[in-house]
Design a protein around this motif. Structure first.
Motif, PDB file in Angstrom:
ATOM      1  N   VAL A 106       1.010  -1.243  -0.266  1.00  0.00           N
ATOM      2  CA  VAL A 106       0.089   0.831  -0.139  1.00  0.00           C
ATOM      3  C   VAL A 106       0.224   0.749  -0.138  1.00  0.00           C
ATOM      4  CG1 VAL A 106      -2.417   1.447   1.611  1.00  0.00           C
ATOM      5  CG2 VAL A 106      -1.765  -1.317   0.952  1.00  0.00           C
ATOM      6  N   GLU A 107       1.818   1.028   0.345  1.00  0.00           N
ATOM      7  CA  GLU A 107       2.953   2.736   0.812  1.00  0.00           C
ATOM      8  C   GLU A 107       3.344   2.384  -0.230  1.00  0.00           C
ATOM      9  OE1 GLU A 107       5.165   1.549   4.303  1.00  0.00           O
ATOM     10  OE2 GLU A 107       3.221   1.935   5.862  1.00  0.00           O
ATOM     11  N   GLU A 108       4.006   1.334  -1.024  1.00  0.00           N
ATOM     12  CA  GLU A 108       4.156   1.588  -1.970  1.00  0.00           C
ATOM     13  C   GLU A 108       3.239   2.093  -3.207  1.00  0.00           C
ATOM     14  OE1 GLU A 108       6.739  -1.615  -2.139  1.00  0.00           O
ATOM     15  OE2 GLU A 108       8.004  -1.765  -0.931  1.00  0.00           O
ATOM     16  N   ALA A 109       2.556   1.919  -3.234  1.00  0.00           N
ATOM     17  CA  ALA A 109       1.238   1.199  -5.026  1.00  0.00           C
ATOM     18  C   ALA A 109       1.612   3.273  -5.208  1.00  0.00           C
ATOM     19  CB  ALA A 109      -0.490   1.483  -4.120  1.00  0.00           C
ATOM     20  N   PRO A 110       1.943   3.991  -4.583  1.00  0.00           N
ATOM     21  CA  PRO A 110       1.495   5.658  -5.730  1.00  0.00           C
ATOM     22  C   PRO A 110       2.655   5.489  -6.590  1.00  0.00           C
ATOM     23  CG  PRO A 110       1.399   5.853  -2.974  1.00  0.00           C
ATOM     24  CD  PRO A 110       1.475   4.412  -3.817  1.00  0.00           C
ATOM     25  N   GLN A 111       4.066   4.625  -6.100  1.00  0.00           N
ATOM     26  CA  GLN A 111       5.278   4.906  -6.911  1.00  0.00           C
ATOM     27  C   GLN A 111       5.127   3.277  -8.476  1.00  0.00           C
ATOM     28  OE1 GLN A 111       6.067   5.294  -3.179  1.00  0.00           O
ATOM     29  NE2 GLN A 111       5.866   6.719  -3.827  1.00  0.00           N
ATOM     30  N   HIS A 112       4.405   2.740  -8.108  1.00  0.00           N
ATOM     31  CA  HIS A 112       3.974   1.370  -8.643  1.00  0.00           C
ATOM     32  C   HIS A 112       3.340   1.923 -10.205  1.00  0.00           C
ATOM     33  CE1 HIS A 112       2.233  -2.259 -10.414  1.00  0.00           C
ATOM     34  NE2 HIS A 112       2.309  -2.759  -9.891  1.00  0.00           N
ATOM     35  N   THR A 113       4.057   1.473 -10.921  1.00  0.00           N
ATOM     36  CA  THR A 113       3.423   1.520 -12.578  1.00  0.00           C
ATOM     37  C   THR A 113       2.382   1.726 -12.980  1.00  0.00           C
ATOM     38  OG1 THR A 113       4.067   0.059 -13.622  1.00  0.00           O
ATOM     39  CG2 THR A 113       5.849   0.392 -13.342  1.00  0.00           C
ATOM     40  N   ASP A 114       1.678   1.373 -12.330  1.00  0.00           N
ATOM     41  CA  ASP A 114      -0.014   1.134 -12.447  1.00  0.00           C
ATOM     42  C   ASP A 114      -0.717   1.363 -10.707  1.00  0.00           C
ATOM     43  OD1 ASP A 114      -2.932   1.446 -13.429  1.00  0.00           O
ATOM     44  OD2 ASP A 114      -3.169  -0.863 -13.652  1.00  0.00           O
ATOM     45  N   PRO A 115      -0.038   2.331 -10.378  1.00  0.00           N
ATOM     46  CA  PRO A 115      -1.249   2.784  -9.339  1.00  0.00           C
ATOM     47  C   PRO A 115      -2.707   2.520  -9.383  1.00  0.00           C
ATOM     48  CG  PRO A 115       0.072   5.012 -10.039  1.00  0.00           C
ATOM     49  CD  PRO A 115      -0.341   3.259 -10.932  1.00  0.00           C
ATOM     50  N   ASP A 116      -3.058   2.885 -10.032  1.00  0.00           N
ATOM     51  CA  ASP A 116      -4.688   1.926  -9.969  1.00  0.00           C
ATOM     52  C   ASP A 116      -4.998   0.798 -10.139  1.00  0.00           C
ATOM     53  OD1 ASP A 116      -5.342   4.263 -10.294  1.00  0.00           O
ATOM     54  OD2 ASP A 116      -5.294   4.974 -12.389  1.00  0.00           O
ATOM     55  N   GLY A 117      -4.125   0.358 -10.313  1.00  0.00           N
ATOM     56  CA  GLY A 117      -3.902  -0.830 -11.052  1.00  0.00           C
ATOM     57  C   GLY A 117      -4.187  -1.759  -9.960  1.00  0.00           C
ATOM     58  N   GLU A 118      -2.746  -1.719  -9.332  1.00  0.00           N
ATOM     59  CA  GLU A 118      -2.224  -2.147  -7.665  1.00  0.00           C
ATOM     60  C   GLU A 118      -3.164  -1.519  -6.324  1.00  0.00           C
ATOM     61  OE1 GLU A 118       0.781  -3.573  -5.055  1.00  0.00           O
ATOM     62  OE2 GLU A 118       0.063  -4.026  -7.113  1.00  0.00           O
ATOM     63  N   LEU A 119      -3.653  -0.884  -6.594  1.00  0.00           N
ATOM     64  CA  LEU A 119      -4.243  -0.233  -5.090  1.00  0.00           C
ATOM     65  C   LEU A 119      -6.054  -1.080  -5.746  1.00  0.00           C
ATOM     66  CD1 LEU A 119      -3.756   3.516  -4.753  1.00  0.00           C
ATOM     67  CD2 LEU A 119      -3.450   1.462  -3.331  1.00  0.00           C
ATOM     68  N   ALA A 120      -6.452  -0.829  -7.079  1.00  0.00           N
ATOM     69  CA  ALA A 120      -7.248  -2.248  -6.729  1.00  0.00           C
ATOM     70  C   ALA A 120      -7.374  -3.760  -6.897  1.00  0.00           C
ATOM     71  CB  ALA A 120      -7.664  -1.838  -8.207  1.00  0.00           C
ATOM     72  N   ALA A 121      -5.823  -4.021  -7.162  1.00  0.00           N
ATOM     73  CA  ALA A 121      -5.559  -5.778  -6.788  1.00  0.00           C
ATOM     74  C   ALA A 121      -5.357  -5.489  -4.957  1.00  0.00           C
ATOM     75  CB  ALA A 121      -4.297  -5.531  -7.710  1.00  0.00           C
ATOM     76  N   LEU A 122      -5.048  -4.733  -4.406  1.00  0.00           N
ATOM     77  CA  LEU A 122      -5.059  -4.455  -2.772  1.00  0.00           C
ATOM     78  C   LEU A 122      -5.833  -4.763  -2.135  1.00  0.00           C
ATOM     79  CD1 LEU A 122      -1.951  -2.689  -2.304  1.00  0.00           C
ATOM     80  CD2 LEU A 122      -2.009  -4.438  -1.513  1.00  0.00           C
ATOM     81  N   ASP A 123      -7.220  -3.095  -2.942  1.00  0.00           N
ATOM     82  CA  ASP A 123      -8.672  -3.309  -2.641  1.00  0.00           C
ATOM     83  C   ASP A 123      -9.135  -5.272  -2.569  1.00  0.00           C
ATOM     84  OD1 ASP A 123     -10.728  -1.773  -1.497  1.00  0.00           O
ATOM     85  OD2 ASP A 123     -11.601  -2.089  -2.805  1.00  0.00           O
TER      86      ASP A 123
END
Length: 177
Positions: A106-123
């Motif tokens: 979660v902390e690294e998600a904003p720097q991820h290449t696809d932050p929206d996708g990473e947050l959606a996957a985490l969610d």
């Protein structure tokens, strides 16, 4: 009606984890109309204060029963277990490790290449884990043994971690938009 009743009794609902949320909302509106302070404006100070107390209890009960986590905590509280203020309760170390890993993601998600996708996957992962814990709680809270009650409390403690993580994901999603 009596504010000495538990929320389930106050709302005239069964004391159970599974609730018909539509029925809860309907009952809330009925009680809100009956207890609204404006209906007591012409009465004595004491009766107006009682109306305000009933309304506050009604709103607190609605918020508690509407939320799966708060409802689970309340059911445990009715059985003598307070999971709100525990600091010494043991939590499965494997679960804690998973939580640390998820929190790092979660902390690294904003720097991820696809932050929206990473947050959606985490969610999605958090939602799945929450659903599994809710199912476990549902099974355990209905059992009469102390072991089952302890397992239900353990599930709720884990749900608290996931709920906090879910709120953090939502906050980050809001920040990204």
């Amino acid at each position: 009606m009596d504010i000495k009743q538990n929320y389930f009794e106050f709302y005239g609902l069964p004391e159970a984890y599974e609730l018909d949320l539509g029925q809860l909302a309907d009952r809330h509106l009925e009680l809100q109309k009956q207890l609204h302070p404006d209906r007591f404006a012409h009465l004595s100070d004491q009766e107006r204060r009682m109306s305000a107390q009933y309304t506050a209890y009604l709103n607190e009960g609605y918020a508690t029963l509407r939320s799966p986590l708060l409802r689970a905590q309340y059911l445990l509280k009715l059985r003598g277990i307070d999971t709100h203020n525990e600091s010494s309760a043991q939590i499965d170390p494997m679960f804690l490790m998973q939580q640390m890993e998820l929190r790092e993601r979660v902390e690294e998600a904003p720097q991820h290449t696809d932050p929206d996708g990473e947050l959606a996957a985490l969610d999605q992962e958090v939602a799945q884990a929450m659903a599994e814990l809710q199912a476990e709680f549902r099974r355990m809270i209905g059992e009469p043994s102390q072991e089952a009650l302890d397992a239900a409390a353990s599930a709720v403690r884990k749900m608290q971690f996931l709920d906090k993580l879910s709120r953090e994901i939502e906050r980050l999603e809001d920040e990204l938009y």
